[in-house]
Scaffold this active site. Sequence first.
Site, mmCIF file in Angstrom:
data_model
loop_
_atom_site.group_PDB
_atom_site.id
_atom_site.type_symbol
_atom_site.label_atom_id
_atom_site.label_comp_id
_atom_site.label_asym_id
_atom_site.label_seq_id
_atom_site.Cartn_x
_atom_site.Cartn_y
_atom_site.Cartn_z
ATOM 1 N N GLY A 188 0.817 -1.213 0.000
ATOM 2 C CA GLY A 188 0.000 0.000 0.000
ATOM 3 C C GLY A 188 0.850 1.260 0.000
ATOM 4 N N ASP A 189 0.191 2.402 -0.223
ATOM 5 C CA ASP A 189 0.847 3.717 -0.219
ATOM 6 C C ASP A 189 1.944 3.842 -1.269
ATOM 7 O OD1 ASP A 189 -0.792 4.364 1.954
ATOM 8 O OD2 ASP A 189 0.660 3.566 3.380
ATOM 9 N N LYS A 203 -0.846 5.265 -5.582
ATOM 10 C CA LYS A 203 -1.971 4.929 -6.474
ATOM 11 C C LYS A 203 -2.810 6.165 -6.792
ATOM 12 C CE LYS A 203 -3.279 1.900 -3.426
ATOM 13 N NZ LYS A 203 -2.111 1.906 -2.526
ATOM 14 N N ALA A 207 -8.119 3.248 3.170
ATOM 15 C CA ALA A 207 -7.240 3.802 2.140
ATOM 16 C C ALA A 207 -7.025 5.294 2.376
ATOM 17 C CB ALA A 207 -7.863 3.591 0.761
ATOM 18 N N GLY A 208 -5.871 5.769 1.951
ATOM 19 C CA GLY A 208 -5.579 7.203 1.942
ATOM 20 C C GLY A 208 -4.785 7.478 0.689
ATOM 21 N N HIS A 209 -5.430 8.095 -0.303
ATOM 22 C CA HIS A 209 -4.780 8.340 -1.593
ATOM 23 C C HIS A 209 -4.537 9.838 -1.760
ATOM 24 C CE1 HIS A 209 -6.495 4.325 -3.349
ATOM 25 N NE2 HIS A 209 -5.768 4.160 -2.269
ATOM 26 N N THR A 210 -3.275 10.193 -1.938
ATOM 27 C CA THR A 210 -2.915 11.612 -2.009
ATOM 28 C C THR A 210 -2.749 12.063 -3.449
ATOM 29 O OG1 THR A 210 -1.565 11.093 -0.093
ATOM 30 C CG2 THR A 210 -1.331 13.310 -1.008
ATOM 31 N N GLN A 256 -5.089 -0.256 -0.943
ATOM 32 C CA GLN A 256 -4.098 -1.163 -0.332
ATOM 33 C C GLN A 256 -3.105 -1.696 -1.380
ATOM 34 O OE1 GLN A 256 -7.706 -1.697 0.644
ATOM 35 N NE2 GLN A 256 -7.100 0.012 1.895
ATOM 36 N N ARG A 289 0.236 7.413 11.267
ATOM 37 C CA ARG A 289 1.312 6.595 11.846
ATOM 38 C C ARG A 289 2.580 6.678 11.006
ATOM 39 N NH1 ARG A 289 -1.504 0.801 12.310
ATOM 40 N NH2 ARG A 289 -2.560 1.579 10.452
ATOM 41 N N LYS A 317 8.330 7.761 -6.719
ATOM 42 C CA LYS A 317 9.252 8.258 -5.687
ATOM 43 C C LYS A 317 10.726 7.989 -5.967
ATOM 44 C CE LYS A 317 6.965 9.152 -1.755
ATOM 45 N NZ LYS A 317 6.221 9.061 -0.503
ATOM 46 N N ASP A 328 12.685 10.135 -7.046
ATOM 47 C CA ASP A 328 13.369 11.354 -6.591
ATOM 48 C C ASP A 328 13.847 11.249 -5.144
ATOM 49 O OD1 ASP A 328 10.375 11.411 -6.419
ATOM 50 O OD2 ASP A 328 10.784 13.076 -5.067
#
Length: 427
Positions: free
Chosen positions: A12-13, A16, A39-42, A223, A302, A330, A332
């Site tokens: 996850g993370d 996406k 889920a946490g999608h940025t 996820q 967290r 990522k 970079d």
Amino acid sequence: MPAAVLVGAQWGDEGKGKATDLLGGDVDYVVRYQGGNNAGHTVVIGDQKYALHLLPTGILSPEVVPVIGNGVVIDPGVLLSEIDGLAERGISAERLLISSNAHLIMPHHKALDKVTERYLGKAKIGTTGRGIGPAYGDKIARMGVRVQDLLDPGILAKKIEVALTEKNQVLTKVYNRRGIDPAAVLEEYLAYAERLKPHIADTSLVLAKALDEEKFVLLEGGQGTLLDIDHGTYPFVTSSSPTSGGACAGAGIPPNRLTKIIGILKAYTTRVGSGPFPTELTDEMGEWLRQTGGEYGVTTGRNRRCGWFDAVIARYATRINGVTDYFLTKLDVLSGLERIPVCVAYEVDGVRHDEIPMTQTDFHHAKPIYEEFPGWQEDITSAKSFDDLPPNAQAYVRTLEEMSGAPISAIGVGPGRDQTVVVRPLV
Ligand code: GDP
Ligand code: IMO
Ligand code: MG
């Protein structure tokens, strides 16, 4: 016309949200097919940052129809506050469609998620505490409450009554908690029903018609592969099937509609919550990755556990999902390192494993076998093409591509919508 799946290749993370957003201009529908507000999608667009939990990322593209599929578990209160939060920022959710077959997260699911975790003590899974596991548990046990039940107050009342007759016994007698009042839950959910009604649809039928009309459907996973209930690091997993096989069941479209399986892969590895993680770095290097990569949870805040890229896992994700293209994110973050280790295999009790060991016991004992690759010092955040990347960054990407077994078609060089190097079109 085709449908494409976008699936997390690690824990996850992976990015996406950013990847889905990038494709927003090329697709007609974006469908969440499993998970919930765990889920946490940025997404970062210019100076604006959006964190989406239940709404498909397509909500941010005005031409896209966002769909919450039957495989999702929905906390209606959270969904409505997410809709209201976006409305305050000028983004309309009017087009949103919600499957009548999706299940609802009820107050007892959230209560049980928290008490069961506490009960497990050191053996806890480290869930997001959003009621995800108990909601899927009730779905499988055929005790769930579905979105369509909101349309029939009599049925809704009965289902809440039946569920709480059992769950209140568990909450009070096993966990010594207060019981939940069915009348209060009914009142709360009937109020949600009023607002959600206009969005409820037979989304499987809507998507079938759209595909027949040559529309492009993108299925957005939550996820990741290693959090899959069947194919992940059980029991340290979520309670749904994020892998591509789960996408069809969770969206209600047949497998022969899928033409592309896009895996999202971070240039290193992170994980939130408990469970095995062979390349985890618990030293200052792990802390450096966390700080440089901003690896803090979008949903729970967290610290994410951080480690080097694990090619065994990437190969596994390619195989389980049938990945046709990778979006490597990522890259970079790794700028400035002298050398970059990559895990190419594991050693388990003196034996080399090129694949994930068959048993969890062995996986818990897996020690990474590393190969090191030369790093690069240049800032790559404004790279526009593959040729703009320093030779060592190009070589790192080619190495990951070869080890993963699927082409890397896009590379993230920053969180922004425009910070992507497209090697070949993803859809
Ligand atoms: P998701 O759950 O897979 O959508 O990923 P998250 O949003 O939880 O975490 C990914 C984080 O990395 C977010 O803060 C993104 O804004 C950020 N991000 C995504 N792609 C890139 C990238 O290529 N470079 C950098 N530096 N950040 C990225
Ligand atoms: P996105 O979509 C990372 C993890 C939790 C926990 C386990 C079970 O942003 O990639 P759950 O609440 O689902 O029962 O928790 O799964 N987890 C995630 N980790 N990203 C996520 O979502 C996650 N959703 C759940 O930390 O270990
Ligand atoms: Mg996330």
